[in-house]
Design a protein around this motif. Sequence first.
Motif, PDB file in Angstrom:
ATOM      1  N   TYR A 429       0.847  -1.188   0.000  1.00  0.00           N
ATOM      2  CA  TYR A 429       0.000   0.000   0.000  1.00  0.00           C
ATOM      3  C   TYR A 429       0.887   1.244   0.000  1.00  0.00           C
ATOM      4  O   TYR A 429       1.072   1.884   1.034  1.00  0.00           O
ATOM      5  N   PRO A 430       1.459   1.597  -1.128  1.00  0.00           N
ATOM      6  CA  PRO A 430       2.298   2.801  -1.175  1.00  0.00           C
ATOM      7  C   PRO A 430       1.483   4.044  -0.856  1.00  0.00           C
ATOM      8  O   PRO A 430       0.284   4.099  -1.128  1.00  0.00           O
ATOM      9  N   SER A 431       2.122   5.021  -0.251  1.00  0.00           N
ATOM     10  CA  SER A 431       1.453   6.278   0.093  1.00  0.00           C
ATOM     11  C   SER A 431       1.339   7.136  -1.161  1.00  0.00           C
ATOM     12  O   SER A 431       2.096   8.085  -1.375  1.00  0.00           O
ATOM     13  N   LEU A 432       0.381   6.782  -1.996  1.00  0.00           N
ATOM     14  CA  LEU A 432       0.282   7.382  -3.326  1.00  0.00           C
ATOM     15  C   LEU A 432       0.047   8.891  -3.294  1.00  0.00           C
ATOM     16  O   LEU A 432       0.669   9.623  -4.070  1.00  0.00           O
ATOM     17  N   PRO A 433      -0.862   9.415  -2.444  1.00  0.00           N
ATOM     18  CA  PRO A 433      -1.045  10.870  -2.465  1.00  0.00           C
ATOM     19  C   PRO A 433       0.218  11.623  -2.069  1.00  0.00           C
ATOM     20  O   PRO A 433       0.427  12.744  -2.543  1.00  0.00           O
ATOM     21  N   VAL A 434       1.050  11.033  -1.216  1.00  0.00           N
ATOM     22  CA  VAL A 434       2.290  11.694  -0.824  1.00  0.00           C
ATOM     23  C   VAL A 434       3.267  11.700  -1.995  1.00  0.00           C
ATOM     24  O   VAL A 434       3.949  12.687  -2.267  1.00  0.00           O
ATOM     25  N   ALA A 435       3.337  10.583  -2.706  1.00  0.00           N
ATOM     26  CA  ALA A 435       4.302  10.450  -3.797  1.00  0.00           C
ATOM     27  C   ALA A 435       3.881  11.206  -5.043  1.00  0.00           C
ATOM     28  O   ALA A 435       4.735  11.694  -5.797  1.00  0.00           O
ATOM     29  N   GLN A 436       2.592  11.293  -5.294  1.00  0.00           N
ATOM     30  CA  GLN A 436       2.105  11.776  -6.594  1.00  0.00           C
ATOM     31  C   GLN A 436       2.663  13.152  -6.940  1.00  0.00           C
ATOM     32  O   GLN A 436       3.285  13.342  -7.984  1.00  0.00           O
ATOM     33  N   PHE A 437       2.450  14.122  -6.085  1.00  0.00           N
ATOM     34  CA  PHE A 437       2.877  15.476  -6.401  1.00  0.00           C
ATOM     35  C   PHE A 437       4.375  15.645  -6.199  1.00  0.00           C
ATOM     36  O   PHE A 437       5.075  16.171  -7.060  1.00  0.00           O
ATOM     37  N   SER A 438       4.881  15.177  -5.076  1.00  0.00           N
ATOM     38  CA  SER A 438       6.260  15.484  -4.707  1.00  0.00           C
ATOM     39  C   SER A 438       7.259  14.834  -5.646  1.00  0.00           C
ATOM     40  O   SER A 438       8.234  15.469  -6.076  1.00  0.00           O
ATOM     41  N   LEU A 439       7.066  13.565  -5.991  1.00  0.00           N
ATOM     42  CA  LEU A 439       8.045  12.885  -6.843  1.00  0.00           C
ATOM     43  C   LEU A 439       8.044  13.436  -8.262  1.00  0.00           C
ATOM     44  O   LEU A 439       9.097  13.567  -8.891  1.00  0.00           O
ATOM     45  N   PHE A 440       6.880  13.743  -8.784  1.00  0.00           N
ATOM     46  CA  PHE A 440       6.827  14.276 -10.143  1.00  0.00           C
ATOM     47  C   PHE A 440       7.673  15.533 -10.262  1.00  0.00           C
ATOM     48  O   PHE A 440       8.481  15.674 -11.188  1.00  0.00           O
ATOM     49  N   HIS A 441       7.512  16.464  -9.334  1.00  0.00           N
ATOM     50  CA  HIS A 441       8.237  17.718  -9.428  1.00  0.00           C
ATOM     51  C   HIS A 441       9.690  17.564  -8.984  1.00  0.00           C
ATOM     52  O   HIS A 441      10.559  18.315  -9.434  1.00  0.00           O
ATOM     53  N   TYR A 442       9.950  16.580  -8.147  1.00  0.00           N
ATOM     54  CA  TYR A 442      11.323  16.370  -7.703  1.00  0.00           C
ATOM     55  C   TYR A 442      12.239  15.988  -8.860  1.00  0.00           C
ATOM     56  O   TYR A 442      13.361  16.484  -8.977  1.00  0.00           O
ATOM     57  N   TYR A 443      11.786  15.114  -9.754  1.00  0.00           N
ATOM     58  CA  TYR A 443      12.691  14.708 -10.822  1.00  0.00           C
ATOM     59  C   TYR A 443      12.396  15.372 -12.158  1.00  0.00           C
ATOM     60  O   TYR A 443      13.079  15.112 -13.146  1.00  0.00           O
ATOM     61  N   ASN A 444      11.424  16.281 -12.199  1.00  0.00           N
ATOM     62  CA  ASN A 444      11.128  17.005 -13.434  1.00  0.00           C
ATOM     63  C   ASN A 444      11.425  18.494 -13.353  1.00  0.00           C
ATOM     64  O   ASN A 444      11.348  19.181 -14.368  1.00  0.00           O
ATOM     65  N   THR A 445      11.725  19.001 -12.172  1.00  0.00           N
ATOM     66  CA  THR A 445      11.876  20.436 -11.979  1.00  0.00           C
ATOM     67  C   THR A 445      13.312  20.771 -11.604  1.00  0.00           C
ATOM     68  O   THR A 445      13.919  20.083 -10.779  1.00  0.00           O
ATOM     69  N   LEU A 446      13.840  21.817 -12.202  1.00  0.00           N
ATOM     70  CA  LEU A 446      15.153  22.313 -11.823  1.00  0.00           C
ATOM     71  C   LEU A 446      14.967  23.276 -10.655  1.00  0.00           C
ATOM     72  O   LEU A 446      14.391  24.347 -10.804  1.00  0.00           O
ATOM     73  N   PHE A 447      15.436  22.874  -9.479  1.00  0.00           N
ATOM     74  CA  PHE A 447      15.310  23.708  -8.288  1.00  0.00           C
ATOM     75  C   PHE A 447      16.555  23.518  -7.438  1.00  0.00           C
ATOM     76  O   PHE A 447      17.085  22.405  -7.323  1.00  0.00           O
ATOM     77  N   ASP A 448      17.011  24.598  -6.854  1.00  0.00           N
ATOM     78  CA  ASP A 448      18.211  24.551  -6.003  1.00  0.00           C
ATOM     79  C   ASP A 448      19.407  23.989  -6.769  1.00  0.00           C
ATOM     80  O   ASP A 448      20.255  23.298  -6.218  1.00  0.00           O
ATOM     81  N   GLY A 449      19.413  24.226  -8.095  1.00  0.00           N
ATOM     82  CA  GLY A 449      20.562  23.864  -8.898  1.00  0.00           C
ATOM     83  C   GLY A 449      20.578  22.458  -9.440  1.00  0.00           C
ATOM     84  O   GLY A 449      21.540  22.065 -10.106  1.00  0.00           O
ATOM     85  N   HIS A 450      19.534  21.657  -9.193  1.00  0.00           N
ATOM     86  CA  HIS A 450      19.571  20.285  -9.705  1.00  0.00           C
ATOM     87  C   HIS A 450      18.162  19.712  -9.813  1.00  0.00           C
ATOM     88  O   HIS A 450      17.213  20.227  -9.222  1.00  0.00           O
ATOM     89  N   LYS A 451      18.062  18.637 -10.615  1.00  0.00           N
ATOM     90  CA  LYS A 451      16.876  17.803 -10.639  1.00  0.00           C
ATOM     91  C   LYS A 451      17.148  16.564  -9.803  1.00  0.00           C
ATOM     92  O   LYS A 451      18.260  16.058  -9.774  1.00  0.00           O
TER      93      LYS A 451
END
Length: 897
Positions: A429-451
Amino acid sequence: MKSFLFTIPLMVLLLTGCPKNIPDNPLANKSPNTFLWLFPDSTLADGTSKQHIKWWAEDPDGVIKGYLFSFDTVSYYDSTGLVDSLHQIGWRWRSGQDTIIAFPLERKRQTFYVAVKAVDNSLTTSINDHALIRFVSGEAYWDKDENGSFDGNDIKITFPANSIDPTAATLDMPTLNQPPTVVFSPSPANQAVAMTQPETTYTAVTFGWVGTDPDGDKTIVEYQIALNDLSDTTRWVTLTANSVRVPGSDFRLSDDFISLITLYVPRSRSDAANGEVDADIYSGSFLKRQKIGTIRGLKLDSLNTFYLRGKDIAGDYSPFIRTPDATKRWFVRKPQSRLLGVIDYNNSDSTAARNTYRKAFSNIILPSGMVSNYDELNIGRGVTLQQKKDASDGRANPQYGVLVPPFIDPAFTYTMFLFDYVFWYTDVYPSLPVAQFSLFHYYNTLFDGHKGRVIFSTSFEYRPDPLDVINDFAPIDSISAVNLASFPLQFPRYGDSRVLGGSMLIPDSSESNNIYPSLKFNPDKYSHLVYIRPIYRRADARYIYHLQNDTQIPLRYAYTKTLNELKSAAITSGAMTVCGTSGLILNSTNGGDAWSSQRSGTQYTLNSIQLFDNLNGTIVGDSGTILRTNNGGISWESQSILTYETLSAVDFINSSMGLVVGTHGLVIRTTNGGVKWDSYSSSTRKTLRGIDFFDASNAIAVGDSAIIKSTDGGLTWRATGPANRTLYGVRYVNASTILAIGANGTLFRSTDGGEQWNSQGGLTGSLRSIYFVDQNNGWISGKDGILFTTSDGGLTWSSQSGLGIGLTQHLNALQFLSPQTGICAGSGAVIMRTTNSGLNWTTQPRGNIDIAVIDGTKNFVFVALPLHLLNGNPTPSEDGGYLKPFFEHILLKEFAQ
């Protein structure tokens, strides 16, 4: 006589007493008079700024339609009433006789001047309550966008002469300011409880609050925040509105006031710091983030307290509030490594899993430093498996672990950006609502100098993706709906949840210079209980592992993409395609060893498919659905017709000319590849289920108690056959011999081109599909695994039902490329293939269960198995087992690119 005498004076009165009321000389409209409920009084005491004001009016020659009211801090009155200056501020329309006004105070005590004007019913324009009316150069307009100028959708208003009270009723109101109140944002699950921070966070944390003021919530002009120490006012930070409207412009402050901030310490600052550190302040959500300053005094590896108060336009402050309160704690942890391990795992072997991963990651040398004791965030702590399941199912008031921040957006995303890599592992039972938004932007967004770069390990129970969100953040298109642990079992058997110890994950070889190390289920146990579901890659991703081929008989891990029913199949020299319920299209370009889904763009059932070659094909289905491809199914273009009828079968004699049949005797025809379809009378209202277009002239269609024939390419039709059986399919053996099949073992044969039909016995069951490779070799398939074959043009048939392996699915479709090679598809998404004229059939795909993918940018690895079970040691003495070289390969080779 008396009646006549009475009439004379009445007529004289009418003719002489009311000369102004006749139509040629009407009376002028008289202005109304307006009165306020309260009158100015020098003894009136200060009141709060929110006041309930009442008024009324009289009209000597009509009725009151509504009122205009306005107020300001400057008096515009003289002995004759209100001058035009107040008109420039604007008036609010009110049809009722009262309103509640919250005066925006600039000082502790302040006097506001209120004016109200009545408008009589000579005004014919309909105006909404509280509409803003402006008067400019003697003209009035409804300022709908309230921008102070006449433009856009604003409406001019003509007030008839004397329709407005010229003097207005006025009132001077001294008011006393009330201080604001500030509280931390309430929990969505319980409005009476404020959201609090987790007891432990890294150097990224979000605070939200709600400010209210008795004088009007929009009178709050700033907030002050501080960390840990209120005695040093130089450390306080003031947050102001982006824009403030002051009295004189409708008395409204900005709606876009800052009430959600994130404190974030970049690694470049925290790595070099000990004790206290400055934190950057970001406003709003992650997508709308804006850096608005810094705040001093965040303590690393220590307890912290956040303070907040509000200030209104009059200068009054709310008391400071704090979080956490005295009964709780907020500990800020300084990040130590470049890797964050997110523990989303609540199974009984959680400790063993954690130890396995820590050992596998130990002493890996990254470009940014050694991974020895990587940082961890246990988001599963404090929540049960059932509560996690409820959250993943999207149920009301879902509960998350105690270390999940109350503002997942943006706090959790900011937290992950403190690290270059995230390893996230979950239970079923992965915590899908927690992962959905945060992971998408974590590896798709350039922030603080890195993806960010992610390794995600999970497994799925009976509902693999109940919220339909995994493909939002992971590089997969979908997850198989077939649960390999399903029970009771039917062939092809979907297996169970037992994977034998020592079973291998085989690296994908699509990049010959980039082969992953093998992974192996720990051989210390005879079998492992694992929920296995094949995954399907996103278009830009590639597979990197599949489960080893299953050698057991019967196959335990034979599967297809879904349990949807397959309705039709087509095969060419380079492609196999099947279609079915819910818009399902599956395609294989390697002879059926692997199948990928194609996007149909519809959820309607697709009933029939025809491929002309490896690139071009047509599919028809329910509600007039017609799809066409010219690129091998990479995309399907709709050619659908406007009808509720079901399209049952399609047949083209070339890429341009084709026929489609369906319910209520529907027959449509195209001569330009489906660009245009024309409807023709079929001579029946019965449902037609099958068609064979033999040449440019001759075609046969069959259905419910119907056989019809055309000899002019489908322009006209006539009934030729028996009208007492349900028929599903028809096939020309040659120009003269035609066979039709249907329910209850029905087989009709014609030897004169479809004019006369004779029943042929010897077959049983519901027959669904018929196909002839040549004039001699043919096949029939049907319900419950029925399969018959002929080698004499259909004169005699032999049964291959069940294929000797217990096949029970309904076989709806047959297609052969040659006498040796053919496929058969049906219910339960079964796909069978033969390469030796039906002597042997194999279930497709066979054993090759894709279990891991990497995205095209090589930033996200997704593994649909618990990785800690894949740590069988190559040798007993080797430290880290199979997992260490796996992690090294990803971190040092894939993620380094």
